[in-house]
Design a protein around this motif. Sequence first.
Motif, PDB file in Angstrom:
ATOM      1  N   GLN A  72       0.840  -1.198   0.000  1.00  0.00           N
ATOM      2  CA  GLN A  72       0.000   0.000   0.000  1.00  0.00           C
ATOM      3  C   GLN A  72       0.883   1.258   0.000  1.00  0.00           C
ATOM      4  O   GLN A  72       0.587   2.230  -0.672  1.00  0.00           O
ATOM      5  N   HIS A  73       1.950   1.218   0.774  1.00  0.00           N
ATOM      6  CA  HIS A  73       2.936   2.306   0.723  1.00  0.00           C
ATOM      7  C   HIS A  73       4.181   1.693   0.128  1.00  0.00           C
ATOM      8  O   HIS A  73       4.622   0.638   0.568  1.00  0.00           O
ATOM      9  N   ASP A  74       4.751   2.356  -0.879  1.00  0.00           N
ATOM     10  CA  ASP A  74       5.801   1.685  -1.636  1.00  0.00           C
ATOM     11  C   ASP A  74       6.943   1.262  -0.714  1.00  0.00           C
ATOM     12  O   ASP A  74       7.262   1.928   0.259  1.00  0.00           O
ATOM     13  N   ALA A  75       7.502   0.111  -1.008  1.00  0.00           N
ATOM     14  CA  ALA A  75       8.583  -0.446  -0.182  1.00  0.00           C
ATOM     15  C   ALA A  75       9.803  -0.611  -1.078  1.00  0.00           C
ATOM     16  O   ALA A  75      10.336  -1.695  -1.243  1.00  0.00           O
ATOM     17  N   LEU A  76      10.231   0.520  -1.656  1.00  0.00           N
ATOM     18  CA  LEU A  76      11.373   0.461  -2.572  1.00  0.00           C
ATOM     19  C   LEU A  76      12.667   0.679  -1.794  1.00  0.00           C
ATOM     20  O   LEU A  76      12.650   1.155  -0.662  1.00  0.00           O
ATOM     21  N   LEU A  77      13.770   0.312  -2.409  1.00  0.00           N
ATOM     22  CA  LEU A  77      15.067   0.415  -1.746  1.00  0.00           C
ATOM     23  C   LEU A  77      15.742   1.712  -2.183  1.00  0.00           C
ATOM     24  O   LEU A  77      16.119   1.872  -3.346  1.00  0.00           O
ATOM     25  N   PRO A  78      15.864   2.688  -1.242  1.00  0.00           N
ATOM     26  CA  PRO A  78      16.297   4.029  -1.641  1.00  0.00           C
ATOM     27  C   PRO A  78      17.760   4.097  -2.105  1.00  0.00           C
ATOM     28  O   PRO A  78      18.143   5.055  -2.764  1.00  0.00           O
ATOM     29  N   TRP A  79      18.552   3.073  -1.762  1.00  0.00           N
ATOM     30  CA  TRP A  79      19.957   3.120  -2.179  1.00  0.00           C
ATOM     31  C   TRP A  79      20.164   2.523  -3.579  1.00  0.00           C
ATOM     32  O   TRP A  79      21.258   2.529  -4.106  1.00  0.00           O
ATOM     33  N   ASN A  91      15.974  -1.568  -8.511  1.00  0.00           N
ATOM     34  CA  ASN A  91      14.812  -1.935  -7.692  1.00  0.00           C
ATOM     35  C   ASN A  91      13.946  -2.958  -8.415  1.00  0.00           C
ATOM     36  O   ASN A  91      13.520  -3.951  -7.821  1.00  0.00           O
ATOM     37  N   VAL A  92      13.710  -2.718  -9.695  1.00  0.00           N
ATOM     38  CA  VAL A  92      12.852  -3.637 -10.464  1.00  0.00           C
ATOM     39  C   VAL A  92      13.536  -5.003 -10.614  1.00  0.00           C
ATOM     40  O   VAL A  92      12.893  -6.047 -10.594  1.00  0.00           O
ATOM     41  N   ALA A  93      14.871  -4.968 -10.729  1.00  0.00           N
ATOM     42  CA  ALA A  93      15.628  -6.218 -10.945  1.00  0.00           C
ATOM     43  C   ALA A  93      15.879  -6.991  -9.656  1.00  0.00           C
ATOM     44  O   ALA A  93      16.346  -8.131  -9.693  1.00  0.00           O
ATOM     45  N   PHE A  94      15.534  -6.379  -8.512  1.00  0.00           N
ATOM     46  CA  PHE A  94      15.958  -6.925  -7.212  1.00  0.00           C
ATOM     47  C   PHE A  94      15.584  -8.396  -7.010  1.00  0.00           C
ATOM     48  O   PHE A  94      16.436  -9.226  -6.695  1.00  0.00           O
ATOM     49  N   GLY A  95      14.314  -8.690  -7.243  1.00  0.00           N
ATOM     50  CA  GLY A  95      13.850 -10.069  -7.028  1.00  0.00           C
ATOM     51  C   GLY A  95      14.515 -11.053  -7.980  1.00  0.00           C
ATOM     52  O   GLY A  95      14.884 -12.167  -7.610  1.00  0.00           O
ATOM     53  N   LEU A  96      14.684 -10.610  -9.218  1.00  0.00           N
ATOM     54  CA  LEU A  96      15.300 -11.486 -10.237  1.00  0.00           C
ATOM     55  C   LEU A  96      16.731 -11.814  -9.853  1.00  0.00           C
ATOM     56  O   LEU A  96      17.210 -12.937 -10.030  1.00  0.00           O
ATOM     57  N   LYS A  97      17.432 -10.810  -9.291  1.00  0.00           N
ATOM     58  CA  LYS A  97      18.820 -11.004  -8.887  1.00  0.00           C
ATOM     59  C   LYS A  97      18.889 -12.035  -7.756  1.00  0.00           C
ATOM     60  O   LYS A  97      19.723 -12.947  -7.784  1.00  0.00           O
ATOM     61  N   ARG A 138      17.649   5.066 -14.495  1.00  0.00           N
ATOM     62  CA  ARG A 138      18.888   5.434 -13.790  1.00  0.00           C
ATOM     63  C   ARG A 138      18.635   6.350 -12.599  1.00  0.00           C
ATOM     64  O   ARG A 138      19.553   6.666 -11.853  1.00  0.00           O
ATOM     65  N   LYS A 139      17.399   6.814 -12.436  1.00  0.00           N
ATOM     66  CA  LYS A 139      17.116   7.716 -11.304  1.00  0.00           C
ATOM     67  C   LYS A 139      16.952   6.928 -10.017  1.00  0.00           C
ATOM     68  O   LYS A 139      16.618   5.744 -10.036  1.00  0.00           O
ATOM     69  N   TYR A 140      17.150   7.623  -8.898  1.00  0.00           N
ATOM     70  CA  TYR A 140      16.827   7.015  -7.606  1.00  0.00           C
ATOM     71  C   TYR A 140      15.344   7.201  -7.324  1.00  0.00           C
ATOM     72  O   TYR A 140      14.727   8.144  -7.833  1.00  0.00           O
ATOM     73  N   THR A 141      14.781   6.289  -6.520  1.00  0.00           N
ATOM     74  CA  THR A 141      13.333   6.308  -6.332  1.00  0.00           C
ATOM     75  C   THR A 141      12.882   7.589  -5.614  1.00  0.00           C
ATOM     76  O   THR A 141      11.769   8.046  -5.822  1.00  0.00           O
ATOM     77  N   ARG A 170       6.691   6.279  -8.145  1.00  0.00           N
ATOM     78  CA  ARG A 170       7.242   5.274  -7.213  1.00  0.00           C
ATOM     79  C   ARG A 170       6.325   4.062  -7.140  1.00  0.00           C
ATOM     80  O   ARG A 170       6.771   2.920  -7.110  1.00  0.00           O
ATOM     81  N   GLN A 171       5.011   4.340  -7.109  1.00  0.00           N
ATOM     82  CA  GLN A 171       4.065   3.233  -7.037  1.00  0.00           C
ATOM     83  C   GLN A 171       4.183   2.349  -8.280  1.00  0.00           C
ATOM     84  O   GLN A 171       4.126   1.125  -8.194  1.00  0.00           O
TER      85      GLN A 171
END
Length: 258
Positions: free
Chosen positions: A79-86, A92-98, A125-128, A136-137
Amino acid sequence: MLQAHNLGVTYPGQASPALQHVSLQLGEGDLVVALGPSGCGKSTLLGVLAGFIAPSEGSVSFDGQPVTAPGVERAVVFQHDALLPWLNVADNVAFGLKLQGVDKARRQQVVADTLQLVGLADVGRKYTWQLSGGMRQRVGIARAIASQSKILLMDEPFGALDAFTREQMQQLLLSVWQHAGRGIFLITHDIEEALFLATELVLMSPGPGRIVQRLRPGFSQRYRDGEDVRAIKSDPDFIALREQLLRSLFAQRQAEAA
Ligand SMILES: Nc1ncnc2c1ncn2[C@@H]1O[C@H](COP(=O)(O)OP(=O)(O)OP(=O)(O)O)[C@@H](O)[C@H]1O
Ligand SMILES: [Mg+2]
């Protein structure tokens, strides 16, 4: 197939269960939508299905195996985005695949395709934290779509989007549903969205959080068969069901207030 049987959740110190007697099934090709007012237990239900919350009663299984923890076959959009700010958007999109050991060339391809799909091809290439809330959503949605999960669990994924983008994302979701052979569980406050998307719509009510009505609207199938989205949403059958649900929700409110 994800199966929830007679779920109940009572949080410590709460008088009324957040969830009671909730059963549902989610198989390939199902798009189950939970609709209901704030506090009726929608996020609690999703948390149990995801394996974040242990139910006080009942059980969840996936392909016959008990669900007791999060798993790669069940991707979550929070419900509230849980992205990785670093990490930047693409990472971020590739995280699970990695984590799943998908090789870099394949990851890059999937990320490029998915960002294109959600209209974010230019911001990889931008940070979230450099993006708007709605963008972000969409990164969170892209991450779930890009994962190789069998089930997508989505908590108000389109809540932060403007009306136009929201409708685009609804159509995107239906194309994901249509092509990927997945099961989707989606939470929304929006009656029209619920009716348009759901193969099964469960209407929930608070105090205790429970399912009070189940519908099989069938409009997403009509979209899948090629009918235009605006034609569907202005169809008299669609409008009649929308009004019926609205009346149910108002009646719930009045019963609570009384
Ligand atoms: N961690 C918690 N501890 C105690 N009570 C909680 C907790 N999380 C939720 N609740 C309570 O459980 C009930 C259901 O909450 P939940 O977040 O599942 O509702 P929701 O339907 O997702 O609401 P919303 O539409 O506002 O997101 C509410 O009364 C809430 O206050
Ligand atoms: Mg919620």
